[in-house]
Every structure is written in structure tokens, then in C-alpha cells.
Design an enzyme around this catalytic site. Structure first.
Site, mmCIF file in Angstrom:
data_model
loop_
_atom_site.group_PDB
_atom_site.id
_atom_site.type_symbol
_atom_site.label_atom_id
_atom_site.label_comp_id
_atom_site.label_asym_id
_atom_site.label_seq_id
_atom_site.Cartn_x
_atom_site.Cartn_y
_atom_site.Cartn_z
ATOM 1 N N TYR A 1 0.862 -1.183 0.000
ATOM 2 C CA TYR A 1 0.000 0.000 0.000
ATOM 3 C C TYR A 1 0.891 1.223 0.000
ATOM 4 O O TYR A 1 1.852 1.298 0.765
ATOM 5 C CB TYR A 1 -0.891 -0.022 1.244
ATOM 6 C CG TYR A 1 -1.765 1.211 1.414
ATOM 7 C CD1 TYR A 1 -2.821 1.473 0.542
ATOM 8 C CD2 TYR A 1 -1.548 2.103 2.458
ATOM 9 C CE1 TYR A 1 -3.627 2.596 0.701
ATOM 10 C CE2 TYR A 1 -2.344 3.222 2.635
ATOM 11 C CZ TYR A 1 -3.385 3.474 1.752
ATOM 12 O OH TYR A 1 -4.181 4.582 1.931
ATOM 13 N N LYS B 1 4.888 8.541 9.369
ATOM 14 C CA LYS B 1 4.714 7.867 10.655
ATOM 15 C C LYS B 1 5.770 8.276 11.697
ATOM 16 O O LYS B 1 5.690 9.355 12.264
ATOM 17 C CB LYS B 1 4.653 6.355 10.441
ATOM 18 C CG LYS B 1 3.462 5.972 9.524
ATOM 19 C CD LYS B 1 3.176 4.516 9.507
ATOM 20 C CE LYS B 1 2.204 4.108 8.401
ATOM 21 N NZ LYS B 1 0.803 4.086 8.793
ATOM 22 N N ASP C 1 9.285 2.792 -0.350
ATOM 23 C CA ASP C 1 8.270 3.429 0.479
ATOM 24 C C ASP C 1 8.501 2.947 1.915
ATOM 25 O O ASP C 1 8.077 1.862 2.304
ATOM 26 C CB ASP C 1 6.869 3.064 -0.019
ATOM 27 C CG ASP C 1 5.776 3.710 0.825
ATOM 28 O OD1 ASP C 1 6.112 4.389 1.826
ATOM 29 O OD2 ASP C 1 4.593 3.529 0.490
HETATM 30 N N1 PMP Z 1 2.888 4.005 2.448
HETATM 31 C C1 PMP Z 1 2.869 3.031 3.375
HETATM 32 C C2 PMP Z 1 3.873 1.933 3.292
HETATM 33 C C3 PMP Z 1 1.917 3.049 4.403
HETATM 34 O O1 PMP Z 1 1.909 2.067 5.309
HETATM 35 C C4 PMP Z 1 0.995 4.110 4.460
HETATM 36 C C5 PMP Z 1 -0.061 4.206 5.540
HETATM 37 N N2 PMP Z 1 -0.319 3.100 6.263
HETATM 38 C C6 PMP Z 1 1.055 5.100 3.480
HETATM 39 C C7 PMP Z 1 2.022 5.019 2.493
HETATM 40 C C8 PMP Z 1 0.093 6.247 3.477
HETATM 41 O O2 PMP Z 1 0.367 7.082 4.552
HETATM 42 P P1 PMP Z 1 -0.776 8.056 5.133
HETATM 43 O O3 PMP Z 1 -1.806 7.185 5.757
HETATM 44 O O4 PMP Z 1 -0.029 8.911 6.114
HETATM 45 O O5 PMP Z 1 -1.295 8.842 3.977
#
Ligand code: PMP
Length: 425
Positions: A145, A266, A238
Site C-alpha cells: 500500500y 509515521k 516506500d
Molecule cells: N505508504 C505506506 C507503506 C503506508 O503504510 C501508508 C499508511 N499506512 C502510506 C504510504 C500512506 O500514509 P498516510 O496514511 O499517512 O497517507
């Protein structure tokens, strides 16, 4: 099952004004059944509901809270920042300090931009990669994701490298048409997709958290690196979830593979809305106002969020990671012993302080194909029984759980004794 009538009442009230009663879908507990806990405060390893009931928290706000909730030094930094005003829309010295601190932890990040969410970071990284390479193609792996931007809400087709099947209503076919989806941990599939058309960037979660915790197979990340080099494609790690989580320097430090671009979120935001994308200087110089790729944000580099991020980064020392590893190893061994003792098929996959207990007959989960075969009904019963015993796990089989530095022996004992009852039931 312990009734939580106050949470049911809040959910009913929330649903009349907020879709599903929640501001992000997984919070609704649809994947496990039951009623979400409405949180009134959090401290250390615990979330507290409105009635003051405490839960040992293994969600950690979905990753950021590596130091535990309401860490005194992080709170002090936030309080001090608030007193200087909450947003300026002008540059600050702290943003430079933040970019320098990120660059020291992540040598691959020669330049970076601060943004306010992981979604913004990945969306902007994709635009930068496309602007730099002058190509449109993007490759992602099934089960990873990367936030909710249109180009990532794409699912695999029947072919191995089919482009463009949208995975959400509201995403125009055109926005997904340039994204290919390949199985995670499958280098031949990656090679085929890269050969199929010019690709700007490969996006990967280097350790997947978003299908549950799935580590890269030995050599996979290095293999992707080599394939990207061969095809002139940028490798974007990512690390929104894994950054400062699996290692101070992220999965790229843990596995020794250097990406071209990195997305962070995060942990680096210390629990406030702060994320970043960055990487090679020559690539980042395509960003406006230096280059032609536009990206902006009213609250980007927000001073309160940057203060929380800096205070968190300052606490990421070797002792913390040693403690997380020790807790994680004991929790994993304890859960595996209970699975064997109760003859329940399952595996615990863990990298440092992120882990998942998969209810599966398989020896390991390597890809979404493996993950989707898990016994999600059993996971739902397990989740409900753990919640009854005041243990708060991610409400889905396909979400990684997180340990914080505030988790100690008392929480470990409570968790394992709850799991012994929950797995046996
Ligand atoms: N990339 C990864 C690997 C994630 O785990 C997440 C959120 N869980 C995101 C992008 C998106 O981040 P956000 O919820 O802060 O938009």
C-alpha cells in the site's frame, strides 16, 4: 464477550455524520467484526477508552508511536513549539535541522521535501520520478500500500504484468493505466514488467506491512535494484511504515540496498501530520521552484509537527532498538509456542518491532497470494478474544502490529496469557 455499550453508542452517533463512523476505513473493525474502541487518551503502551479501561496497544497509531504514547520529551517539544505559534507558511531553521537529521539517518536522502502525510509523500515521489525520467510507467507489488493517490489504487490483472485495473470506484481508468502490479518477492515478474514498457519508478514497501508483515526474500531488494539500474528506472522505497521502525536507517540500512527515492512518514513525524520524500539530489532538483515538477503544501514542514519529529528522532538510539528486538523475539517465541501447544496452524512473521500472526497452514507468507489464503474468520475470533482481555491488536489479518519502547515485561506477560486463552478458544 464484554459489552462496551458506550462504544456502541458512540459508533451509532458517529455513523450519522462520518462514513462508517470513522475517518479512515480500517478503524471501523469491518475486517474482524465487533465495535471499535473510541479512545479518550493514550499513555506509554496503553490506549484508554472513555470509561478509563486500558488496552495494551499494538497498533501504535499504525506505526508512529515507537517511543510509546505521550512520551514526556516529545510532549515537551510540542508544548514549546505551540507557544511559538502553530503555522507560519514560511521557512524555519527547524525544517533545515529536520532535513539534516533525516539525511544523517538515510544517506540516500541527499535532498528532501516535508509533506503532511504518507499519501502525499508517495504521490509526490511518483511525480518527481516521472518528471525526472520523462516516462509514465509505474510498477508496484501486489499487497503493498502506498497511500490513496489514484495511481496506486490499482490491482493485479489476470496476466502477471497487466497494466491498469482500478481498485477503487472513483479512480478513472486513465489514472491507473500506467501502473503495473507484480507479485511481491518475484524477480522474474519484475523483470518482465520492466521489459514491457518504459517505467519511471518501481515502488516497494521493502518490508511489507500492508498485507501483514512480509519480509523481502534474500536477494530480492538487491535484485530489484539491479533490474532498475538495467532499465534506467528509479527504485523508490516506500519506508513510510518501515522507516526508523525496522532499523534507525530503515529497511535500506537493514538490508544494505540504496534506493533512488525514499518516502517516510509515521515515526519521523512523532505522531503529528508530517512525512517526507527525498533521495538523489539530481532527481530532487526537478522539484519546483528549482525544476519543472510542481508540489506544494500549506502545512508542509509545520513547526509543531517538525518539533515532534525532531524530538522523536533524538530518542532513536541503539538501546531502544535492542529493547524492541528483545521484546519482539520473546513475543514471537511465546506466540509460536502457544500455536504448537494448541495445534493451531499459524506462523508469526516479524522484523524487529513489526509483526503479524498469520493463521495459515503455510510455513511462511511471501506474497499476497499466500496472505489471502489465511483464515480470516479465525483471526476475527482471535482479535475479539484479545480485545476482551484488554489487548488491542490491528483489526485485520492483513495489518502489521507494532511494539513500542514503552512495552515491558508486564505487557508481555499479559499479552501471552491472553493469547493462550484466545488461541485455544
Ligand atoms: N505508504 C505506506 C507503506 C503506508 O503504510 C501508508 C499508511 N499506512 C502510506 C504510504 C500512506 O500514509 P498516510 O496514511 O499517512 O497517507
Amino acid at each position: 464477550m464484554t459489552a462496551r455499550p458506550h462504544d456502541q453508542a458512540l459508533l451509532d452517533r458517529a455513523k450519522t455524520r462520518i462514513p462508517g463512523g470513522v475517518n479512515s476505513p480500517v478503524r471501523a473493525f469491518r475486517a474482524v467484526g465487533g465495535v471499535p474502541v473510541f479512545v479518550s487518551r493514550a499513555e506509554g503502551a496503553y490506549l484508554y477508552d472513555q470509561a478509563g479501561r486500558g488496552f495494551v496497544d499494538y497498533v501504535g497509531s499504525w506505526g508512529p508511536m515507537i517511543l510509546g504514547h505521550a512520551h514526556p520529551e516529545v510532549l515537551a517539544a510540542i508544548h514549546a513549539a505551540v507557544d511559538r505559534g502553530t503555522s507560519y507558511g514560511a521557512p524555519t531553521e527547524q525544517e533545515i535541522t529536520f532535513a539534516e537529521a533525516i539525511g544523517a539517518l538515510y544517506p540516500a536522502i541527499e535532498m528532501m521535501r516535508a509533506v503532511s502525510s504518507g499519501t502525499e509523500a508517495t504521490m509526490a515521489a511518483a511525480r518527481a520520478a516521472r518528471g525526472f525520467t520523462k516516462r509514465d510507467g509505474i510498477i508496484k507489488a501486489e499487497g503493498c500500500y502506498h497511500g490513496h493517490a489514484d495511481l496506486f489504487l490499482v490491482k493485479a490483472g489476470s496476466g502477471l504484468a497487466t497494466f491498469g485495473n482500478v481498485d477503487s470506484a472513483g479512480v478513472p481508468a486513465g489514472a491507473a493505466a500506467d501502473t503495473a502490479v507484480v507479485p511481491f518477492n518475484d524477480l522474474p515478474a519484475m523483470e518482465r514488467a520492466l521489459a514491457e514498457r518504459p517505467v519511471a519508478a518501481v515502488f516497494l514497501e521493502p518490508v511489507v506491512g500492508n498485507m501483514g508483515c512480509v519480509p523481502p526474500a534474500p536477494g530480492y531488494l538487491a535484485g530489484v535494484r539491479a533490474l532498475c539500474d538495467k532499465h534506467g528506472t528509479l527504485f523508490v522505497m516506500d519506508e513510510v511504515m518501515t522507516g526508523c521502525r525496522v532499523h534507525k536507517g530503515g529497511a535500506q540500512a537493514l538490508y544494505g540496498v540504496r534506493p533512488d527515492l525514499v518516502t517516510l512518514g509515521k515515526i519521523v513525524g512523532g505522531g503529528l501530520p508530517l512525512a517526507a520524500y527525498g533521495g538523489r539530489r539530481d532527481v530532487m532538483e526537478v522539484i519546483s521552484p528549482v525544476g519543472p515538477v510542481y508540489q506544494a503544501g500549506t502545512l508542509s514542514g509545520n513547526p509543531v509537527a517538525v518539533a515532534a519529529g525532531l524530538a522523536t528522532l533524538a530518542r532513536l538510539d541503539d538501546a531502544l532498538y535492542a529493547k524492541l528486538e528483545s521484546f519482539g523475539a520473546r513475543l514471537q517465541a511465546g506466540l509460536e509456542a502457544i500455536l504448537r501447544e494448541k495445534s493451531v496452524p499459524g506462523v508469526v512473521q516479524r522484523v524487529g518491532s513489526m509483526f503479524t500472526l498469520f493463521f495459515t497452514e503455510k510455513k511462511a507468507v511471501h506474497s499476497w497470494d499466500d496472505a489471502k489464503g489465511c483464515d480470516t474468520a479465525r483471526f476475527g475470533r482471535f482479535h475479539a478474544a484479545m480485545l476482551d482481555a484488554d489487548i488491542y491488536l490491528p483489526p485485520s489479518q492483513f495489518e502489521a502490529a507494532f511494539i513500542s519502547g514503552a512495552h515491558g515485561d508486564a505487557e508481555l506477560d499479559r499479552t501471552l496469557s491472553a493469547a493462550r486463552n484466545a488461541i485455544g478458544a
